[in-house]
Design a protein around this motif. Structure first.
Motif, PDB file in Angstrom:
ATOM      1  N   ASP A  57     177.192  73.606  41.720  1.00 55.72           N
ATOM      2  CA  ASP A  57     177.182  73.528  40.269  1.00 55.72           C
ATOM      3  C   ASP A  57     178.068  72.332  39.891  1.00 55.72           C
ATOM      4  N   LEU A  58     177.898  71.806  38.697  1.00 57.17           N
ATOM      5  CA  LEU A  58     178.672  70.621  38.319  1.00 57.17           C
ATOM      6  C   LEU A  58     179.868  70.943  37.405  1.00 57.17           C
ATOM      7  N   ASP A  59     179.550  71.354  36.156  1.00 57.81           N
ATOM      8  CA  ASP A  59     180.653  71.603  35.201  1.00 57.81           C
ATOM      9  C   ASP A  59     181.512  72.770  35.677  1.00 57.81           C
TER      10      ASP A  59
ATOM     11  N   THR B 233     172.753  71.898  37.983  1.00 59.45           N
ATOM     12  CA  THR B 233     173.531  72.075  36.758  1.00 59.45           C
ATOM     13  C   THR B 233     172.688  72.616  35.612  1.00 59.45           C
ATOM     14  N   ASN B 234     173.280  73.477  34.821  1.00 58.21           N
ATOM     15  CA  ASN B 234     172.619  73.975  33.607  1.00 58.21           C
ATOM     16  C   ASN B 234     172.823  73.032  32.422  1.00 58.21           C
ATOM     17  N   ASN B 235     173.614  72.003  32.632  1.00 55.50           N
ATOM     18  CA  ASN B 235     173.883  71.058  31.555  1.00 55.50           C
ATOM     19  C   ASN B 235     172.622  70.230  31.299  1.00 55.50           C
TER      20      ASN B 235
ATOM     21  N   ASP C  15     174.107  79.472  29.089  1.00 55.17           N
ATOM     22  CA  ASP C  15     175.554  79.565  29.295  1.00 55.17           C
ATOM     23  C   ASP C  15     176.280  79.866  27.992  1.00 55.17           C
TER      24      ASP C  15
ATOM     25  N   SER D  28     179.779  79.486  27.683  1.00 52.12           N
ATOM     26  CA  SER D  28     180.856  78.539  27.381  1.00 52.12           C
ATOM     27  C   SER D  28     180.813  77.401  28.387  1.00 52.12           C
ATOM     28  N   TYR D  29     181.446  76.330  28.016  1.00 49.08           N
ATOM     29  CA  TYR D  29     181.350  75.068  28.756  1.00 49.08           C
ATOM     30  C   TYR D  29     182.758  74.666  29.170  1.00 49.08           C
TER      31      TYR D  29
ATOM     32  N   GLY E   2     178.848  76.985  24.650  1.00 45.37           N
ATOM     33  CA  GLY E   2     177.706  76.532  25.445  1.00 45.37           C
ATOM     34  C   GLY E   2     176.441  76.690  24.634  1.00 45.37           C
ATOM     35  N   LYS E   3     175.343  76.941  25.315  1.00 47.52           N
ATOM     36  CA  LYS E   3     174.044  77.023  24.628  1.00 47.52           C
ATOM     37  C   LYS E   3     173.911  78.347  23.907  1.00 47.52           C
TER      38      LYS E   3
ATOM     39  N   LYS F 205     169.787  78.232  35.607  1.00 50.09           N
ATOM     40  CA  LYS F 205     170.399  79.355  36.337  1.00 50.09           C
ATOM     41  C   LYS F 205     170.765  80.451  35.350  1.00 50.09           C
TER      42      LYS F 205
HETATM   43  O1  LIG Z   1     176.743  74.440  27.684  1.00 53.43           O
HETATM   44  C1  LIG Z   1     176.271  74.047  28.703  1.00 53.43           C
HETATM   45  O2  LIG Z   1     175.432  73.160  28.778  1.00 53.43           O
HETATM   46  C2  LIG Z   1     176.718  74.706  29.974  1.00 53.43           C
HETATM   47  O3  LIG Z   1     177.744  75.568  29.713  1.00 53.43           O
HETATM   48  C3  LIG Z   1     177.289  73.781  30.981  1.00 53.43           C
HETATM   49  O4  LIG Z   1     176.851  72.529  30.777  1.00 53.43           O
HETATM   50  C4  LIG Z   1     176.993  74.338  32.355  1.00 53.43           C
HETATM   51  O5  LIG Z   1     176.834  73.322  33.280  1.00 53.43           O
HETATM   52  P1  LIG Z   1     176.965  73.701  34.840  1.00 53.43           P
HETATM   53  O6  LIG Z   1     178.236  74.482  34.969  1.00 53.43           O
HETATM   54  O7  LIG Z   1     175.736  74.528  35.174  1.00 53.43           O
HETATM   55  O8  LIG Z   1     177.009  72.355  35.547  1.00 53.43           O
END
Ligand SMILES: O=C(O)[C@H](O)[C@H](O)COP(=O)(O)O
Ligand SMILES: [Mg+2]
Length: 329
Positions: A28-30, A61-63, A192, A194-195, A204-205, A250
């Motif tokens: 995963d990235l973030d 990543t879900n981003n 998601d 929170s980010y 998050g989304k 995801k």
């Molecule tokens: O709000 C969002 O986009 C997601 O919380 C966030 O970007 C998740 O990214 P990930 O941890 O999957 O890389």
């Protein structure tokens, strides 16, 4: 510091033994590789070490803010080796879903709530869209003036991702298309809640309610879905249309379908490394691969034990992926 083990598996191997168990690492990235624009300390060395050991590395990543190509440039900027075909983002997965699963009609358009990452990926698969970064949609709608809200019968899907320019006009357009166009799909890039940012967390989304109810469209014994509940960007659309969106990112299997279309790996020798129990760890569990939770992102210790303990339990837990740098030369 040795890897602490969650209650799903037996004895805790050391870091080296843990890495030796797996050939393929899905990162995963973030919250794992970086938080906001800041690399997690030690992670670059760990990725270099894994490459030197001949490990397969994929980024998942879900981003939705960036296309694969833009993520590749971000990795280049950090001096981290990554190829475009190793990078899977929710914008890419959404474009593939529309193109290859829905066979989205060429005479239809997608209304996008989101940014350039989604637009770039839709362009890459030849899907027409409107909205997104269009300046018109960023002009706030004066109270009582609905003249900018008119149905467009050519809209066949609403796709919602991260959008820092979210406003009433965008919501009113999404509502109009979903409620008036028969068969209009409602998709979200990710759910998601929170980010992880270098300053803490940001919305998050939309956040997830862990129902562990299987997705109606798949085998109930293998994939557990989670339902998008009220939350940040996409959830108001659910609220006012009464529609439950299809989550592409995801923990949904659509993201894994994209990965498996391009890469072979042995599930028994593959591990998902993430910071979010509801998305990353559940994605790994759903995919039948091992899971490693890191504490550099959105997961709070309170979810690991006690009255708030999550029902989603990773195989391994470490403080940071950077901890494995002790193994780097
Ligand atoms: O709000 C969002 O986009 C997601 O919380 C966030 O970007 C998740 O990214 P990930 O941890 O999957 O890389
Ligand atoms: Mg994350």
């Amino acid at each position: 510091m040795t890897a602490k083990i969650a209650q799903r598996r037996s004895e805790a191997p050391g870091y080296a033994a843990l890495l030796d168990r797996f050939d393929t690492f899905l990162f995963d990235l973030d919250g794992v590789i970086w938080t906001g624009l800041v690399l997690v300390p030690g992670v670059a060395d760990v990725l270099t070490m894994l490459r030197s050991k001949g490990k397969n590395i994929l980024f998942v990543t879900n981003n939705s803010s960036k296309s694969r190509e833009t993520y590749k440039k971000a990795f280049d900027g950090f001096g981290i080796q990554a190829s475009v075909d190793e990078i899977f983002g929710s914008a890419y997965a959404s474009a593939i879903y529309l193109s290859q699963i829905l066979n989205f009609p060429v005479d239809k358009k997608v209304y996008v709530i989101g940014t350039k990452g989604i637009e770039d990926e839709l362009k890459s698969v030849g899907i027409n869209f409107t909205g997104g970064s269009d300046p018109e949609d960023r002009i706030l709608m004066p109270s009582g003036d609905h003249s900018s809200i008119n149905n467009d019968p050519s809209i066949g899907a609403v796709l919602c991702g991260g959008d820092h320019y979210i406003n009433y006009k965008k919501y009113a357009k999404a509502h109009t298309y979903i409620m008036n166009n028969s068969g209009c799909k409602f998709l979200i890039t990710n759910g998601d809640g929170s980010y992880p940012d270098s300053r803490g967390t940001l919305p998050g989304k939309s956040f997830l309610r862990r129902s562990l109810a299987a997705e109606p469209s798949v085998d109930h014994t293998t994939w557990h879905a989670v339902e998008p509940a009220c939350g940040a960007i996409s959830a108001p659309i659910s609220l006012y249309t009464g529609r439950t969106p299809t989550i592409i990112g995801k923990p949904s299997h659509y993201m894994m379908d994209c990965i498996l279309a391009a890469h072979d790996f042995d599930p028994a020798r593959t591990i998902m490394v993430g910071d979010n129990l509801d998305t990353d760890i559940l994605f790994g569990i759903n995919s039948g691969i091992a899971t490693l939770l890191v504490m550099t992102g959105v997961t709070d210790e309170s979810l690991l034990s006690g009255e708030n303990k999550s029902d989603i339990v990773p195989d391994y837990i470490v403080q940071s992926m950077g901890d494995f740098a002790v193994l780097a030369d």
